[in-house]
Motif scaffolding. Structure first.
Motif, PDB file in Angstrom:
ATOM      1  N   PRO A  67       0.806  -1.229   0.000  1.00  0.00           N
ATOM      2  CA  PRO A  67       0.000   0.000   0.000  1.00  0.00           C
ATOM      3  C   PRO A  67       0.835   1.273   0.000  1.00  0.00           C
ATOM      4  N   GLY A  68       2.095   1.181   0.452  1.00  0.00           N
ATOM      5  CA  GLY A  68       2.959   2.357   0.440  1.00  0.00           C
ATOM      6  C   GLY A  68       3.363   2.777  -0.968  1.00  0.00           C
ATOM      7  N   ARG A  69       3.262   1.844  -1.918  1.00  0.00           N
ATOM      8  CA  ARG A  69       3.663   2.157  -3.292  1.00  0.00           C
ATOM      9  C   ARG A  69       2.524   2.028  -4.286  1.00  0.00           C
ATOM     10  N   ALA A  70       1.402   1.444  -3.848  1.00  0.00           N
ATOM     11  CA  ALA A  70       0.337   1.115  -4.794  1.00  0.00           C
ATOM     12  C   ALA A  70      -0.263   2.373  -5.406  1.00  0.00           C
ATOM     13  N   GLY A  71      -0.719   2.241  -6.636  1.00  0.00           N
ATOM     14  CA  GLY A  71      -1.252   3.398  -7.360  1.00  0.00           C
ATOM     15  C   GLY A  71      -2.764   3.389  -7.418  1.00  0.00           C
ATOM     16  N   SER A  72      -3.293   4.148  -8.380  1.00  0.00           N
ATOM     17  CA  SER A  72      -4.739   4.347  -8.406  1.00  0.00           C
ATOM     18  C   SER A  72      -5.474   3.060  -8.794  1.00  0.00           C
ATOM     19  N   ALA A  73      -4.843   2.162  -9.552  1.00  0.00           N
ATOM     20  CA  ALA A  73      -5.527   0.904  -9.912  1.00  0.00           C
ATOM     21  C   ALA A  73      -5.836   0.107  -8.646  1.00  0.00           C
ATOM     22  N   TRP A  74      -4.896   0.113  -7.704  1.00  0.00           N
ATOM     23  CA  TRP A  74      -5.109  -0.580  -6.431  1.00  0.00           C
ATOM     24  C   TRP A  74      -6.227   0.096  -5.628  1.00  0.00           C
ATOM     25  N   ARG A  75      -6.244   1.426  -5.660  1.00  0.00           N
ATOM     26  CA  ARG A  75      -7.256   2.160  -4.884  1.00  0.00           C
ATOM     27  C   ARG A  75      -8.667   1.942  -5.415  1.00  0.00           C
ATOM     28  N   THR A  76      -8.804   1.534  -6.692  1.00  0.00           N
ATOM     29  CA  THR A  76     -10.157   1.233  -7.182  1.00  0.00           C
ATOM     30  C   THR A  76     -10.694  -0.028  -6.510  1.00  0.00           C
ATOM     31  N   ARG A  77      -9.811  -0.852  -5.920  1.00  0.00           N
ATOM     32  CA  ARG A  77     -10.233  -2.140  -5.368  1.00  0.00           C
ATOM     33  C   ARG A  77     -10.473  -2.089  -3.868  1.00  0.00           C
ATOM     34  N   ILE A  78     -10.110  -0.977  -3.226  1.00  0.00           N
ATOM     35  CA  ILE A  78     -10.362  -0.872  -1.787  1.00  0.00           C
ATOM     36  C   ILE A  78     -11.382   0.238  -1.508  1.00  0.00           C
ATOM     37  N   GLY A  79     -12.039   0.124  -0.382  1.00  0.00           N
ATOM     38  CA  GLY A  79     -12.959   1.174   0.053  1.00  0.00           C
ATOM     39  C   GLY A  79     -12.599   1.550   1.479  1.00  0.00           C
ATOM     40  N   ILE A  80     -12.671   2.840   1.796  1.00  0.00           N
ATOM     41  CA  ILE A  80     -12.316   3.296   3.134  1.00  0.00           C
ATOM     42  C   ILE A  80     -13.495   4.078   3.701  1.00  0.00           C
ATOM     43  N   VAL A  81     -13.944   3.680   4.877  1.00  0.00           N
ATOM     44  CA  VAL A  81     -14.989   4.446   5.549  1.00  0.00           C
ATOM     45  C   VAL A  81     -14.310   5.256   6.640  1.00  0.00           C
ATOM     46  N   LEU A  82     -14.299   6.578   6.464  1.00  0.00           N
ATOM     47  CA  LEU A  82     -13.572   7.433   7.393  1.00  0.00           C
ATOM     48  C   LEU A  82     -14.285   7.501   8.736  1.00  0.00           C
ATOM     49  N   GLN A  83     -13.495   7.771   9.759  1.00  0.00           N
ATOM     50  CA  GLN A  83     -13.990   7.743  11.125  1.00  0.00           C
ATOM     51  C   GLN A  83     -14.651   9.065  11.529  1.00  0.00           C
ATOM     52  N   ASP A  84     -14.069  10.178  11.114  1.00  0.00           N
ATOM     53  CA  ASP A  84     -14.548  11.450  11.658  1.00  0.00           C
ATOM     54  C   ASP A  84     -14.568  12.566  10.616  1.00  0.00           C
ATOM     55  N   ALA A  85     -14.946  12.208   9.388  1.00  0.00           N
ATOM     56  CA  ALA A  85     -14.981  13.234   8.342  1.00  0.00           C
ATOM     57  C   ALA A  85     -16.232  14.084   8.494  1.00  0.00           C
ATOM     58  N   ASP A  86     -16.130  15.370   8.209  1.00  0.00           N
ATOM     59  CA  ASP A  86     -17.347  16.171   8.066  1.00  0.00           C
ATOM     60  C   ASP A  86     -17.247  17.048   6.824  1.00  0.00           C
ATOM     61  N   ASP A  87     -16.754  16.421   5.757  1.00  0.00           N
ATOM     62  CA  ASP A  87     -16.601  17.126   4.479  1.00  0.00           C
ATOM     63  C   ASP A  87     -17.935  17.153   3.724  1.00  0.00           C
ATOM     64  N   ALA A  88     -17.938  17.893   2.633  1.00  0.00           N
ATOM     65  CA  ALA A  88     -19.070  17.921   1.699  1.00  0.00           C
ATOM     66  C   ALA A  88     -20.388  18.320   2.356  1.00  0.00           C
ATOM     67  N   ALA A  89     -20.305  19.125   3.437  1.00  0.00           N
ATOM     68  CA  ALA A  89     -21.513  19.455   4.198  1.00  0.00           C
ATOM     69  C   ALA A  89     -22.572  20.162   3.358  1.00  0.00           C
ATOM     70  N   ASP A  90     -22.144  20.913   2.354  1.00  0.00           N
ATOM     71  CA  ASP A  90     -23.106  21.686   1.564  1.00  0.00           C
ATOM     72  C   ASP A  90     -23.615  20.952   0.337  1.00  0.00           C
ATOM     73  N   LEU A  91     -23.174  19.702   0.152  1.00  0.00           N
ATOM     74  CA  LEU A  91     -23.680  18.916  -0.972  1.00  0.00           C
ATOM     75  C   LEU A  91     -24.816  18.017  -0.491  1.00  0.00           C
ATOM     76  N   THR A  92     -25.644  17.566  -1.430  1.00  0.00           N
ATOM     77  CA  THR A  92     -26.668  16.598  -1.037  1.00  0.00           C
ATOM     78  C   THR A  92     -26.051  15.204  -1.060  1.00  0.00           C
ATOM     79  N   VAL A  93     -26.747  14.272  -0.411  1.00  0.00           N
ATOM     80  CA  VAL A  93     -26.266  12.888  -0.350  1.00  0.00           C
ATOM     81  C   VAL A  93     -26.037  12.367  -1.772  1.00  0.00           C
ATOM     82  N   HIS A  94     -27.022  12.554  -2.623  1.00  0.00           N
ATOM     83  CA  HIS A  94     -26.900  12.019  -3.981  1.00  0.00           C
ATOM     84  C   HIS A  94     -25.767  12.682  -4.761  1.00  0.00           C
ATOM     85  N   GLU A  95     -25.624  13.987  -4.624  1.00  0.00           N
ATOM     86  CA  GLU A  95     -24.539  14.691  -5.339  1.00  0.00           C
ATOM     87  C   GLU A  95     -23.177  14.131  -4.957  1.00  0.00           C
ATOM     88  N   MET A  96     -22.969  13.939  -3.657  1.00  0.00           N
ATOM     89  CA  MET A  96     -21.657  13.492  -3.192  1.00  0.00           C
ATOM     90  C   MET A  96     -21.399  12.042  -3.585  1.00  0.00           C
TER      91      MET A  96
END
Lengths: 278, 261
Positions: A67-96
């Motif tokens: 993972p220290g060297r992997a590129g974007s092809a590798w990142r298409t295969r993993i999913g990360i659920v963040l612990q404490d994000a509060d980004d995109a507050a002004d977007l709708t659920v569907h937009e984001m």
């Protein structure tokens, strides 16, 4: 091939070892849970597996790549659920969700994912207006919209009410049922017990026990505590196998309406494990 | 992949427009200042016979660019670091450059809109005539260099911001200070002590304002500039050098996370 293989993982900040030599294998399709107190090195470990942090030493393979060297092809295969994000507050659920779906070559349909996390009614609401539990479900939607083979969940149900947690567990089981490998860190022992196929307890940067929820830390082999009432008092015995005792009680006509058989809970086992490691 | 960058730009613009505080207090603030300065000092004329309101209009475009490029970029990046935007994006296959192009699209659009609003105020409220066609070519390159330099410096300075709530305060210190010494609020600059004039000339704001005055003021106003010259060669050189400095600082200081150790 295993989903995750880690040997001798270390992460040092200054002269402090946040992770002091961890070995770990997670099989494909498994729900694997990392337990441990705050500051034990869970999040650091997971962030190294996610490619968010560099390691000091050790060999790490996630979906066959470093993972220290992997590129974007590798990142298409993993999913990360963040612990404490509060980004995109002004977007709708569907937009984001649609926006993030656009980063992946074969994403899931945004509306399908929104339905899966139970936010259809909030599809066009701004994320700012959601409750804490709904907000975390948006994070899950964003973590799975790319259709990952491996999903990381870092303390996903903090701040959920009991009903929302149950719904969330069902969602995780659904994902696992579809073949997604899941790595879950949590404080909640009932959560780990309900979801995990296997779990490991991290304390002071090391894994101090590893097993299934039923066998962790010798829990499966621990003595059972049998209690019943006889002659107006509560009697208790500790036995490895309660069968003979029960047969004896039945034969002597004891009052079995008060009978309880308990083994150490996961919480008892966990507390003794991290207590011993300190 | 171009689609991803455009999608980032779309999302950035959508988020900016939905944040009313940013729109009112950041975007329209230079126009408000221009209206105030222009109204208060508007009837005065400079030694060259040019109305002060016209000089303010031209110089204030430099403030506009500082505001939309430097402040918006710097505080936006600090906030993206803090609220998890960058962390989230880094966990996806989206390339880093798509994020930066998205920001650049936002900053470019805002800067063009800001300049248009300021020029609009100048023309409609203060009777400023539009410059001859040839001056627009000069405007284009000064504007572009200004936006690039300010955006890159905004990215670089955002690394110093530990807490996004303070970003506006931190970023506005150089912005306000430089305007006083760079001929935006106080013109001509020859009123400044000699050493201050020299220090101010090291920074890009003086050259941005001077360039915009060349575009929008009549030739006789040139005598009011330091050395009696628009010195467009020097404008190009200083802004170009700041673009390079900004780029180097960006590459050196850029971090995805505010907590990365």
């Amino acid at each position: 091939m295993e989903a995750i293989e880690v040997t001798g993982l270390r992460k040092t900040y200054g002269d402090r070892d946040a992770v002091a030599g961890i070995d770990l294998v997670v099989a494909r399709g498994e729900i694997f849970s990392l337990l441990g107190p705050n500051g034990a090195g869970k999040t650091t470990t997971v962030e190294i597996l996610e490619g968010h942090r560099r390691r000091t030493a050790g060999d790490v393979r996630v979906l066959g790549e470093d993972p220290g060297r992997a590129g974007s092809a590798w990142r298409t295969r993993i999913g990360i659920v963040l612990q404490d994000a509060d980004d995109a507050a002004d977007l709708t659920v569907h937009e984001m969700v649609r926006h993030v779906a656009g980063f992946y070559p074969n994403p899931r349909r945004p509306d399908e994912v929104i339905e899966l996390v139970g936010l259809q009614a909030k599809r066009n609401s701004r994320i700012r207006t959601l409750s804490g539990g709904q907000r975390r479900r948006v994070d899950v939607a964003l973590g799975i919209v790319g259709g990952p083979e491996l999903l990381f969940l870092d303390e996903p149900t903090t701040g959920f009410d009991p009903e929302a947690r149950r719904q969330f567990w069902d969602l995780i089981r659904t994902l696992a049922g579809d073949g997604t490998t899941i790595v879950l860190t949590t404080h909640y022992l009932d959560e780990a017990e309900a979801l995990a196929d296997r779990l490991a307890v991290v304390s002071a940067g090391r894994i101090v026990a590893e097993g299934t929820p039923a066998t962790l830390g010798g829990r499966g082999a621990a003595q059972a505590r049998v209690s019943w009432r006889a002659d107006g008092t509560t009697r208790t015995e500790q036995v490895a196998d309660p069968s003979d005792l029960i047969r004896h009680l039945v034969a002597t006509g004891a009052d079995l309406s008060t009978l309880t058989i308990t083994r150490p809970t996961l919480e008892d086992t966990y507390l003794s494990l991290i207590g011993a490691a300190r | 992949m171009i689609a991803v960058a455009l999608s980032r730009g779309h999302i950035e613009i959508l988020q900016f427009l939905r944040d009313r505080t940013a729109v009112v207090f950041t975007f329209f603030f230079p126009a408000l200042l221009l209206l105030l300065f222009g109204t208060i000092f508007g009837s005065e004329s400079s030694a060259a016979g040019v109305a002060a309101s016209r000089i303010f209009t031209a110089s204030m475009i430099a403030y506009g660019v500082l505001n939309t490029a430097f402040v918006t970029m710097g505080s936006g990046l600090a906030l993206d670091r803090e609220d998890g935007t960058l962390k989230r994006l880094r966990g996806t296959p989206m390339p880093a450059w798509a994020y930066l192009i998205g920001k650049a699209l936002l900053v470019t659009l805002l800067s063009v809109a800001e300049a248009a609003v300021l020029i609009g105020v100048g023309v409609l409220v203060f009777d400023m005539p539009l410059p001859p066609a040839g001056h627009w070519v000069t405007f284009a390159w000064i504007f572009l260099l200004s936006v690039i330099a300010c955006s890159l410096l905004g990215v670089a300075v955002s690394a110093l911001v530990k807490n996004a709530r303070n970003a506006g305060a931190i970023l506005n210190v150089p912005v306000v200070a430089l305007q006083f010494v760079s001929g935006v609020f106080i013109h001509p600059m020859s009123q400044l002590p000699d050493w201050l004039e020299k220090v101010a000339s090291l920074f890009p704001v003086r050259w941005m304002a001077q360039g915009f005055r060349y575009v929008f003021l009549p030739p006789e106003a040139e005598a009011q500039e330091i050395g009696g010259s628009w010195d467009l060669g020097m404008v190009a050189m200083v802004l170009g050098v700041w673009c390079v400095i900004g780029l180097v600082l960006c590459l050196w200081t850029f971090r995805w996370s505010s907590r990365e150790k």
